[in-house]
Write an enzyme that holds these catalytic residues in place. Structure first.
Site, PDB file in Angstrom:
ATOM      1  N   HIS A  71       0.817  -1.219   0.000  1.00  0.00           N
ATOM      2  CA  HIS A  71       0.000   0.000   0.000  1.00  0.00           C
ATOM      3  C   HIS A  71       0.852   1.271   0.000  1.00  0.00           C
ATOM      4  O   HIS A  71       0.328   2.362   0.200  1.00  0.00           O
ATOM      5  CB  HIS A  71      -0.936  -0.005   1.217  1.00  0.00           C
TER       6      HIS A  71
ATOM      7  N   TYR B  50     -11.605   8.168   0.898  1.00  0.00           N
ATOM      8  CA  TYR B  50     -11.275   6.783   1.245  1.00  0.00           C
ATOM      9  C   TYR B  50     -10.051   6.798   2.142  1.00  0.00           C
ATOM     10  O   TYR B  50      -9.007   7.334   1.787  1.00  0.00           O
ATOM     11  CB  TYR B  50     -10.989   5.994  -0.031  1.00  0.00           C
TER      12      TYR B  50
END
Length: 86
Positions: free
Chosen positions: A22, A41
């Site tokens: 990530h 998000y």
């Protein structure tokens, strides 16, 4: 607007790899999330692999259907699925 919050658990033995995957998220995946209508998000990773996710959307079913129709999202989901406790 709908606010969506979810909780998952990252497998402890895969935590370092999950973080590395990530950092950063694929730009094309971020673009598809935005195009789907999901906004703000955010992911929060806590102790023991506890993951809290949050986003806002006007139509979550439409956003999910949009993402389900794109190969990049399917590829991301397929690669990320193994990181989570069932």
């Amino acid at each position: 607007m709908t606010r969506v919050c979810f909780q998952l658990t990252v497998r402890p033995e895969l935590l370092d790899e999950y973080i590395a995957r990530h950092t950063p998220v694929w730009p094309e995946m971020l673009a598809e999330i935005a195009a789907s209508g999901r906004r703000n998000y955010s992911l929060f990773l806590g102790d023991g692999g506890r993951l809290i996710g949050y986003y806002e959307t006007d139509d979550d079913e439409a956003a999910q259907a949009y993402l389900a129709s794109y190969a990049v999202a399917a590829r991301w989901e397929a690669e990320m699925g193994r990181f989570f406790v069932d």
